[in-house]
Design a protein around this motif. Sequence first.
Motif, mmCIF file in Angstrom:
data_model
loop_
_atom_site.group_PDB
_atom_site.id
_atom_site.type_symbol
_atom_site.label_atom_id
_atom_site.label_comp_id
_atom_site.label_asym_id
_atom_site.label_seq_id
_atom_site.Cartn_x
_atom_site.Cartn_y
_atom_site.Cartn_z
ATOM 1 N N ASP A 72 6.184 2.139 -3.836
ATOM 2 C CA ASP A 72 7.036 1.085 -4.388
ATOM 3 C C ASP A 72 6.732 -0.234 -3.683
ATOM 4 O O ASP A 72 6.521 -0.272 -2.467
ATOM 5 C CB ASP A 72 8.516 1.428 -4.185
ATOM 6 N N LYS A 118 11.204 6.574 -10.427
ATOM 7 C CA LYS A 118 11.144 5.109 -10.467
ATOM 8 C C LYS A 118 12.232 4.551 -11.379
ATOM 9 O O LYS A 118 12.897 3.572 -11.047
ATOM 10 C CB LYS A 118 9.763 4.661 -10.970
ATOM 11 N N ARG A 136 13.942 4.014 -7.803
ATOM 12 C CA ARG A 136 12.899 4.057 -6.784
ATOM 13 C C ARG A 136 13.402 4.641 -5.466
ATOM 14 O O ARG A 136 14.578 4.893 -5.293
ATOM 15 C CB ARG A 136 12.280 2.673 -6.543
#
Length: 552
Positions: free
Chosen positions: A162, A272, A276
């Motif tokens: 991320d 996600k 996340r």
Amino acid sequence: MSLDREWRFAYVNQTMERLLKRSRTDLDGRGIWECYPDLIGSAYYRTFHEAAASGASRTCTAYYVPLACWFEARAFPDANGLTVLFRDVSRERQQSAQLEYHADHDYLTGLANRRRCTQVLARAVAQAAEQAAQAQVAVLPAGMQAQAPQAAGVVVLFVDLDRFKEVNDAFGHAVGDTLLCKVAERFRALLAPSAFVARVGGDEFVFILRDARPGQAERFAGTILAGVSQPFQVDGHTLLLGASVGIAQWPEAGDTADTLLNHADAAMYAAKAAGRFQFRVFHLDLAQGLRQRLQLRADLHAAMADDQLVLHFQPQWSLPDGRLAGAEALLRWQHPTRGLLPPAAFLDVLLESPLEPAVGLWVMRAVCRQIAAWRRGGLTVPRISLNLSARQLVMPGLAGLLADLAREHEVPCGLLDVEVTEDTLMTDLDSAAAALDELRHCGISASLDDFGSGYSSLAYLTRLPVVTLKIDRSFVAVLGSAPEALAVIRGVIALARSLGMRTLAEGVETHVQQRLLAEEGCDAAQGYLLGRPMPAADFAVVMGQSVVARGD
């Protein structure tokens, strides 16, 4: 050198003296097995005897320990004995071994790559299935049967970093590359003997856990997240990352390597989407992505019927003189609801579809039609490459079909080039080699795409009538940041030259990459730095403004 029928040296030239590090006078008239008793029983020994006994030439390549060299020996029987041609192939073997190693490893991080990951996972699944079959039923002495304990499973964890793109945008790719290496170091530190990790994409990693027990996957995913969350120090910057992890467990989430990877990927996207920095375990509700693939497959029929397919062209430039050397024709899909789709969005679906041959024929016809239109407009057209799948390459009559299309549109066959990947060739090497040879006889050249990302074997490369080796973009991407990448590219260029082939580098995105490739003698390049894929009208402008290397 020559050997008489009693295996005595009859003639030794200067090259052989140098290779064997023995003088001619020391060898003349003496028996080869007396001078080199360590050869008895070796591959050379068997080859020489087979040639003498059969009356036919024989060839072998083997490592000779006393001289620390790889020699290729070709034995030709004659009336007086044997004539043997020796060649030192140590350098070629070294280059081949280096290419084979890098075919399985990521240049930037040193981790295994996607190809190696798929192989390891397939083997782990096969072993787990065999163990499960053996342990399924325990037979008791009295003839009673009882269920055996559940066998340990295989787990795939798909990890996507991320906020990594933000690091690249803010600090540049050099910092991003260093950060990826530090992430890889942390991931290595997590590995137990039964675990495996690979880098399968830009900021994507896959862990494989073998002999995993219930709950182990979730605990390990937590360990991954904790490891990534600790700050990284890169070039004076303190960088923070997160990760999203998708988990797919065998056999619940699939019974093949490809299915497990796809389902772990789907679970990662679910993580996600959920915010996340967390993990998700694959379940059937996540199969929505698979349903979208089925919808795309259905939409392909409309794409053909409604003329939604288009070609874009990415220019290829000669590095020594800056001429326009060619272009690669790339398929695009103008989807009515999803916009312009690149091949990555639908190619897998297309290759699984019965429409693949029809789409392949459309591409061949469209390329010829477009070249003809440019020529009618007075443009000098360079060689245009089109991509062929494994099924298309071995299609009966391919060469004749493509040559007929060229004649139909009054296009010289010399303006056409077909690109095939290593994986495509290895599907059926003999048939692929025959198909490429037929194309060559028609005047149509061939390029080997993504060279180095697959098998990279001299054994098959020398069998193929290939004109161009396209250096895989993964090599080019780390030029300037990974010294070994330059060494490998140098080896590929030297290999191509030795085989009479030219080289073309893909994915050139920086001036540093372009300069290094030119300095190493790479013949041509393509990439976003030099020109993105563009519609036919835009490429016509490029041709009109450039010095074009004629393909015909």
